[in-house]
Design a protein around this motif. Structure first.
Motif, PDB file in Angstrom:
ATOM      1  N   GLY A  35       0.818  -1.220   0.000  1.00 31.03           N
ATOM      2  CA  GLY A  35       0.000   0.000   0.000  1.00 31.03           C
ATOM      3  C   GLY A  35       0.843   1.256   0.000  1.00 31.03           C
ATOM      4  N   TYR A  36       1.859   1.291   0.870  1.00 29.90           N
ATOM      5  CA  TYR A  36       2.736   2.460   0.909  1.00 29.90           C
ATOM      6  C   TYR A  36       3.463   2.619  -0.411  1.00 29.90           C
ATOM      7  N   CYS A  37       3.975   1.531  -0.936  1.00 27.88           N
ATOM      8  CA  CYS A  37       4.733   1.553  -2.187  1.00 27.88           C
ATOM      9  C   CYS A  37       3.876   2.109  -3.325  1.00 27.88           C
ATOM     10  N   LEU A  38       2.663   1.597  -3.462  1.00 24.54           N
ATOM     11  CA  LEU A  38       1.766   2.080  -4.526  1.00 24.54           C
ATOM     12  C   LEU A  38       1.444   3.558  -4.343  1.00 24.54           C
ATOM     13  N   ALA A  39       1.221   3.966  -3.098  1.00 24.62           N
ATOM     14  CA  ALA A  39       0.911   5.376  -2.838  1.00 24.62           C
ATOM     15  C   ALA A  39       2.121   6.265  -3.141  1.00 24.62           C
ATOM     16  N   ALA A  40       3.312   5.808  -2.763  1.00 21.75           N
ATOM     17  CA  ALA A  40       4.521   6.606  -2.981  1.00 21.75           C
ATOM     18  C   ALA A  40       4.777   6.793  -4.475  1.00 21.75           C
TER      19      ALA A  40
END
Length: 173
Positions: A35-40
């Protein structure tokens, strides 16, 4: 003929973008925090047009920005801390972030030269420096959380893991 050319260019650009988006998804699926990776990566419009090398560079750039953002907080933090222990801790913590920023910039240069193993080691060194900031608040009394805890979390637990995922994929190529 011109209409066919426009349609073909449009079709190719959509397919390139979809392929790049698939690369971001593949990278993020291998990271510790999908989730963090996709958002970043989703927060940067360049992500969808970059290959794996470009994503590596971009992820290191994200860490450079995060470290600089944290460093920019220290002058105000120092104004609000009056005790000697707090000032000493802030000075050590600021130095840790300065060291980290230097390491992340060196990692950027190494990755740009496709020296991915060196870049990964430098990112790890920088992450360790950031983590050292947390440690200085845990030694001695009073034990406390550093005022840049959220920045430490963002850098050490999120961005560094994304960078390592991309660099691992690049080293394994």
């Amino acid at each position: 003929m011109a209409i066919m050319l426009v349609l073909l260019v449009g079709f190719l650009s959509v397919n390139v973008s979809e392929a790049a988006s698939e690369l971001v998804k593949r990278v993020c699926e291998q990271s510790n925090d999908n989730g963090y990776c996709l958002a970043a990566f989703g927060s940067d419009p360049r992500s969808d047009s970059l290959g794996l090398h470009g994503l590596g560079i971009l992820s290191i750039q994200m860490n450079i920005i995060a470290a600089q953002d944290a460093l920019d907080k220290f002058p105000d933090l120092r104004k609000n801390v009056t005790d000697e222990v707090g000032q000493r801790r802030l000075a050590v913590c600021q130095s840790d972030f300065e060291t980290a920023l230097k390491k992340f910039n060196e990692a950027f240069s190494a990755a740009d030269k496709k020296a991915y193993s060196e870049a990964k080691n430098l990112v790890s060194d920088g992450g360790n420096s950031v983590f050292d900031c947390r440690s200085v608040y845990k030694w001695g009394d009073p034990v406390a959380d550093p005022p840049v805890s959220a920045d430490i979390q963002k850098i050490t637990n999120n961005i560094v893991r994304v960078i390592n995922t991309v660099l691992d994929m690049l080293v394994g190529k």
